[in-house]
Design a protein around this motif. Structure first.
Motif, PDB file in Angstrom:
ATOM      1  N   ASN A  42       0.839  -1.197   0.000  1.00 22.15           N
ATOM      2  CA  ASN A  42       0.000   0.000   0.000  1.00 22.15           C
ATOM      3  C   ASN A  42       0.878   1.252   0.000  1.00 22.15           C
ATOM      4  OD1 ASN A  42      -1.913   2.029   0.396  1.00 22.15           O
ATOM      5  ND2 ASN A  42      -3.130   0.793   1.802  1.00 22.15           N
ATOM      6  N   PRO A  43       0.862   2.045  -1.083  1.00 27.65           N
ATOM      7  CA  PRO A  43       1.696   3.256  -1.123  1.00 27.65           C
ATOM      8  C   PRO A  43       1.275   4.312  -0.109  1.00 27.65           C
ATOM      9  CG  PRO A  43       0.259   3.135  -3.045  1.00 27.65           C
ATOM     10  CD  PRO A  43       0.154   1.810  -2.357  1.00 27.65           C
ATOM     11  N   ALA A  44       0.027   4.260   0.377  1.00 27.20           N
ATOM     12  CA  ALA A  44      -0.428   5.232   1.371  1.00 27.20           C
ATOM     13  C   ALA A  44       0.258   5.037   2.716  1.00 27.20           C
ATOM     14  CB  ALA A  44      -1.947   5.135   1.540  1.00 27.20           C
ATOM     15  N   GLY A 123      -2.147   7.586  -1.041  1.00 25.38           N
ATOM     16  CA  GLY A 123      -0.812   7.458  -1.607  1.00 25.38           C
ATOM     17  C   GLY A 123      -0.813   6.973  -3.039  1.00 25.38           C
ATOM     18  N   VAL A 124       0.278   7.253  -3.722  1.00 26.27           N
ATOM     19  CA  VAL A 124       0.463   6.799  -5.097  1.00 26.27           C
ATOM     20  C   VAL A 124       1.936   6.461  -5.297  1.00 26.27           C
ATOM     21  CG1 VAL A 124       0.824   9.150  -5.957  1.00 26.27           C
ATOM     22  CG2 VAL A 124       0.079   7.352  -7.536  1.00 26.27           C
ATOM     23  N   SER A 125       2.211   5.425  -6.057  1.00 28.39           N
ATOM     24  CA  SER A 125       3.588   5.073  -6.402  1.00 28.39           C
ATOM     25  C   SER A 125       3.668   4.804  -7.895  1.00 28.39           C
ATOM     26  CB  SER A 125       4.064   3.847  -5.611  1.00 28.39           C
ATOM     27  OG  SER A 125       3.304   2.696  -5.930  1.00 28.39           O
ATOM     28  N   GLY A 163      -3.437   3.828  -3.213  1.00 28.51           N
ATOM     29  CA  GLY A 163      -4.065   3.230  -2.046  1.00 28.51           C
ATOM     30  C   GLY A 163      -4.501   4.265  -1.031  1.00 28.51           C
ATOM     31  N   VAL A 164      -5.319   3.824  -0.077  1.00 31.54           N
ATOM     32  CA  VAL A 164      -5.729   4.635   1.067  1.00 31.54           C
ATOM     33  C   VAL A 164      -5.435   3.834   2.331  1.00 31.54           C
ATOM     34  CG1 VAL A 164      -7.493   5.941  -0.163  1.00 31.54           C
ATOM     35  CG2 VAL A 164      -8.101   3.772   0.913  1.00 31.54           C
ATOM     36  N   SER A 176      -5.783  -0.950  -1.484  1.00 32.34           N
ATOM     37  CA  SER A 176      -4.837  -0.505  -2.501  1.00 32.34           C
ATOM     38  C   SER A 176      -5.039  -1.268  -3.798  1.00 32.34           C
ATOM     39  CB  SER A 176      -3.394  -0.676  -2.009  1.00 32.34           C
ATOM     40  OG  SER A 176      -3.132  -2.029  -1.689  1.00 32.34           O
ATOM     41  N   MET A 177      -4.545  -0.657  -4.893  1.00 29.67           N
ATOM     42  CA  MET A 177      -4.605  -1.260  -6.225  1.00 29.67           C
ATOM     43  C   MET A 177      -3.230  -1.143  -6.870  1.00 29.67           C
ATOM     44  SD  MET A 177      -8.295   0.170  -7.592  1.00 29.67           S
ATOM     45  CE  MET A 177      -7.902   1.866  -7.143  1.00 29.67           C
ATOM     46  N   PHE A 178      -2.734  -2.251  -7.411  1.00 25.90           N
ATOM     47  CA  PHE A 178      -1.423  -2.296  -8.046  1.00 25.90           C
ATOM     48  C   PHE A 178      -1.564  -2.645  -9.531  1.00 25.90           C
ATOM     49  CE2 PHE A 178       0.109  -1.830  -3.937  1.00 25.90           C
ATOM     50  CZ  PHE A 178       1.501  -1.822  -3.888  1.00 25.90           C
TER      51      PHE A 178
END
Length: 325
Positions: A42-44, A123-125, A163-164, A176-178
């Protein structure tokens, strides 16, 4: 050549599946100790711990089995602007027989205070992923087979994840979503190397006070990927004297990705024993051992995983509001 590579990858993945994998050919690598580094899923999560933090994990799955998966990750994150922003970077390397994957990501998260003791991060990556096959690892029936490369063949694709993450001092939940982008770029290649499907992760957990020296942390992870069974992890960890973690994890799936198989082959059940210790105020060391308990458990070896975490700034062992997630 494309057909040869598709067939080769299918044989590798199918062989691993029938040996009872707790994952699936189309799923991203997963660590048993993910509960100690949420940035992997999760980038968040970036900046959550407050202090600059380094984390590395190495997983040897089905130890001793030829071509067995080996996964390595390295990540770093920190918070800025009085904790309202988080920054991170991560590297991931995954090798499975002649197939390998490498990704590099940069992460940004923004944190909002929702109440006195509650926070919500978004968050975002983004970065790049490489997928490759090493032709020298094949054993063809005929020498000089024109459909098998003499060396490594690779391709690159962009990657984006989001993600949150919501948390208090005693509870957390994340979604989150990848792999949001990049699949179409791979479909245009003349070779088929990748399984860059979208992944969804849901996590939740709590910290339950038992005594001054004992706390209990139950948690759950649900992972969904296109064409694969829905995987879930159920974890229970005891924290002793705020220094030693002892616990276990149970992993299985709902079996909705392989309806054509008999039920006892669909299940990918495994259990893991996990231990983590703060060797110093800055250094955390962890180990997990995975044992398979499905019908094929006697046909393969088990898995080992080592993780190391390091706080750049010394961490107080006993603090008023520790962040244990």
């Amino acid at each position: 050549m494309k057909k040869i590579f598709i067939l080769s990858c299918f044989c590798i993945f199918a062989g691993i599946f029938f040996s009872g994998s707790e994952g699936h050919a189309q799923q991203l690598p997963q660590f048993s100790q993910y509960i100690f580094n949420g940035l992997n899923i999760n980038p968040a999560y970036a900046g959550y711990k407050g202090a600059p933090y380094l984390q590395s994990s190495y997983r040897s799955q089905w130890s001793g089995f030829p071509g067995a998966p080996k996964t390595f990750s390295l990540s770093a994150d920190l918070s800025a602007n009085e904790g309202t922003m988080g920054f991170g970077a991560s590297l991931l390397s995954d090798k499975l027989g002649p197939a390998s994957t490498f990704s590099a990501l940069l992460t940004y998260a923004y944190r909002l205070q929702m109440g006195y003791d509650s926070f919500l991060s978004v968050g975002v990556s983004g970065g790049v992923s490489e997928y490759a096959i090493d032709g020298t690892m094949f054993s063809p029936d005929e020498y000089n087979d024109p459909d098998i490369p003499e060396g490594k063949v690779n391709t690159f694709t962009p990657n984006l994840n989001t993600g949150v993450f919501f948390h208090t001092s005693r509870f957390y939940a994340g979604l989150s979503m990848f792999n949001l982008i990049g699949k179409k770029a791979l479909e245009k290649e003349s070779i088929s190397l990748a399984y860059h499907d979208m992944h969804y992760y849901f996590t939740a957990g709590a910290m339950i006070f038992i005594s001054d020296d004992v706390q209990f942390k139950p948690s759950v992870l649900i992972k969904e990927a296109k064409g694969s069974p829905t995987n879930y992890d159920i974890n229970g960890m005891l924290l002793l004297m705020e220094r030693l973690w002892l616990g276990a994890s149970y992993r299985s799936n709902l079996g909705n990705g392989s309806e054509s198989l008999q039920e006892n082959l669909n299940n990918r059940n495994s259990i893991a024993a996990i231990v983590e210790i703060f060797a110093t105020k800055q250094l955390r060391i962890g180990y997990s051992y995975d044992h398979n308990v499905n019908i094929l458990s006697n046909l393969r070896n088990n898995s080992h995983e080592i993780s190391v975490g390091y706080y750049i700034i010394p961490r107080d062992v006993r603090v008023h509001n520790p962040r244990w997630f």
